[in-house]
Design an enzyme around this catalytic site. Structure first.
Site, mmCIF file in Angstrom:
data_model
loop_
_atom_site.group_PDB
_atom_site.id
_atom_site.type_symbol
_atom_site.label_atom_id
_atom_site.label_comp_id
_atom_site.label_asym_id
_atom_site.label_seq_id
_atom_site.Cartn_x
_atom_site.Cartn_y
_atom_site.Cartn_z
ATOM 1 N N SER A 88 -9.677 0.322 7.546
ATOM 2 C CA SER A 88 -9.197 0.466 6.171
ATOM 3 C C SER A 88 -8.677 -0.804 5.535
ATOM 4 O O SER A 88 -8.385 -0.811 4.343
ATOM 5 C CB SER A 88 -8.107 1.544 6.116
ATOM 6 O OG SER A 88 -8.654 2.820 6.280
ATOM 7 N N SER A 122 -9.209 2.667 3.199
ATOM 8 C CA SER A 122 -8.228 3.242 2.303
ATOM 9 C C SER A 122 -7.339 2.211 1.604
ATOM 10 O O SER A 122 -6.527 2.577 0.755
ATOM 11 C CB SER A 122 -7.340 4.218 3.087
ATOM 12 O OG SER A 122 -6.630 3.555 4.125
ATOM 13 N N LYS A 157 0.833 -1.203 0.000
ATOM 14 C CA LYS A 157 0.000 0.000 0.000
ATOM 15 C C LYS A 157 0.871 1.257 0.000
ATOM 16 O O LYS A 157 1.925 1.288 0.648
ATOM 17 C CB LYS A 157 -0.913 -0.037 1.234
ATOM 18 C CG LYS A 157 -1.957 1.062 1.310
ATOM 19 C CD LYS A 157 -2.851 0.838 2.520
ATOM 20 C CE LYS A 157 -3.847 1.963 2.728
ATOM 21 N NZ LYS A 157 -4.712 1.734 3.914
#
Length: 477
Positions: A193, A169, A94
């Site tokens: 997230s 996210s 990520k």
């Protein structure tokens, strides 16, 4: 439980077959010589080339580095000296986790030109285990929103319906794994997230106990210890294998030294599960509520005690804590770094953070301590908490949040009400796939355990997958 809707078997294009294998299946073939890490990587790269332009999951791809890592891994397997059981397995990272030599924009123009020189510790551990780092996955700006879009790279799309968001996210991370752009991903979870996006894409995602996955050499922490790095995978065996790579203690993260070593029991035993189908009057999509009730019945059928009761917290209480922490954290980061967010919502958040008195932040920290004491006491009566992972199905990819749920108007966090209590309380939580919606869109539930119970959550995932397998559900891309 009713079976999921029937779907035709997935037939990948020639050359991509290895991209659909699990991490543990890949490693088994590397060990037997039936497949090489180089062949597996080329299958994944072919799939990325074909599908990523449509999904926008991976925003920085390191083909040269990945090929070099795959070649080195192939040599180790031939010599019988793999560095770990996951040597040669591809993984994405990520874009709020630093990887040496790759950009780390954090979804914001403020970090557009940031090029870290060091791996954050979990990435370093994956590299030391011989894993093949593919590149970086897309995030919303500063990973503070529940969908995945930003002014630098644009929206990430859900492989199950590219018109929709995979959530956020960790939206790029889950879209990559769900589409077969690598079997594993590293994500972060500061308020849900990992867990919510995993539920939107039919995956497993673990938010660990603080310290279970030690952190250092990363970006500034703007959510106290709420945000943790965790594994995202298609199968429970893959998730456990990656967690074992990530979990050893490290003196640079004192929280890691306060936890016992990771232990995943072979069977979880009979658990007392507190079932929270809703939180107060906050709405939940009926299809999610029905699937979650079915899952609760499934856990009872597995021998667990599942009882519905009043939630030990309110959404308003968690937001009263989370709001000042996130506002102050963002305002502090921008004061240190300079610049301004591109997203209007984050501009407002930063302005609110700058206006907060110091007493408000100390009040939130004190409330966190009280919140954690309350849950420590609650887990004397219960072993686990079961909730929906999200209150809404995925919504249009360019839209921040669904404006209504079950016909009731909601704010921008209305879909995210079930997850942030675990972050505030310092508890581990895992998202598990359950029966999908009639449309085929995935749905997930969340199990939350006491601090340190990461291994128990993994054992529950293994048991649930054996009873209700999902790994052969693939989006029709």
């Amino acid at each position: 439980m009713s079976p999921p809707p029937a779907r035709p078997a997935l037939s990948p294009p020639a050359g991509e077959e290895a991209a659909l294998l699990s991490a543990t299946a890949l490693a088994g073939r590397f060990a037997s010589g039936a497949l090489s890490p180089e062949m597996a990587l080329e299958a994944v790269l072919a799939r990325i080339a074909r599908l990523n332009p449509r999904l926008n999951a991976i925003i920085a791809l390191d083909e040269a580095g990945a090929r070099a890592a795959a070649r080195a891994s192939a040599a180790r397997w031939r010599a019988g000296t793999p560095l770990s059981p996951l040597d040669g397995v591809p993984i994405s990272v990520k874009d709020n986790i630093t990887v040496a030599g790759l950009p780390c924009a954090w979804g914001s123009p403020v970090f557009r030109d940031f090029a870290p020189e060091r791996d954050e510790l979990p990435v370093a551990r994956c590299r030391a285990a011989g894993m093949v780092i593919l590149g970086k996955t897309n995030v919303p700006e500063f990973t503070l929103q529940g969908y995945t879009d930003n002014t630098l790279f644009g929206p990430t799309r859900n492989p199950w319906n590219p018109a929709l968001t995979p959530g956020g996210s960790s939206g790029g991370a889950v879209a990559a794994v769900a589409a077969g752009l690598g079997p594993l991903a590293l994500g972060t979870d500061g308020g849900g997230s990992i867990r919510r996006p995993a539920s939107h894409t039919g995956l497993l995602g673990l938010k660990p106990t603080p310290g279970r996955v030690p952190r250092c050499d990363g970006l500034p922490a703007i959510l106290l210890d709420f945000e943790q790095i965790g594994p995202i995978a298609r199968t429970s065996a893959d998730l456990v294998a990656l967690l074992r790579v990530l979990a050893p203690e490290d003196a640079r993260d004192p929280a890691s030294r306060a936890l016992p070593p990771l232990a995943v029991p072979a069977v979880p035993g009979r658990q007392r599960i507190l079932y929270l189908p809703r939180l107060g009057a906050h709405p939940v999509e009926p299809v999610i509520a029905a699937a979650t009730a079915e899952a609760a019945a499934g856990f009872r059928a597995l021998g667990h005690l599942v009882e519905e009761a009043e939630a030990p917290f309110t959404v308003e209480e968690t937001m009263a804590i989370f709001g000042p922490v996130s506002q102050a954290g963002l305002a502090w980061l921008l004061a240190e770094r300079g610049g301004a967010p591109a997203a209007p919502m984050l501009q407002q958040m930063a302005e609110a953070g700058r206006a907060l008195p110091a007493t408000a932040l100390f009040g939130a920290v004190d409330a966190v301590a009280g919140f954690r004491r309350r849950f420590a006491a609650l887990f004397g009566a219960w072993d686990l908490i079961l909730t929906p992972a999200a209150a809404a199905l995925p919504w249009p990819a360019e839209q921040i949040a669904p404006p209504s749920i079950a016909g009731q108007a909601v704010g921008p966090r209305g879909h995210a009400i079930f997850t942030n209590f675990a972050n505030i309380a310092g508890l581990p939580g895992i998202a598990l796939p359950i029966a999908p919606a009639p449309s085929g869109l995935p749905i997930g539930v969340q199990l939350v355990g006491p601090a340190g119970a990461d291994g128990l959550l993994c054992a529950m995932a293994v048991q649930w997958e054996a009873a209700e397998p999902w790994a052969e559900r693939w989006p029709e891309l």
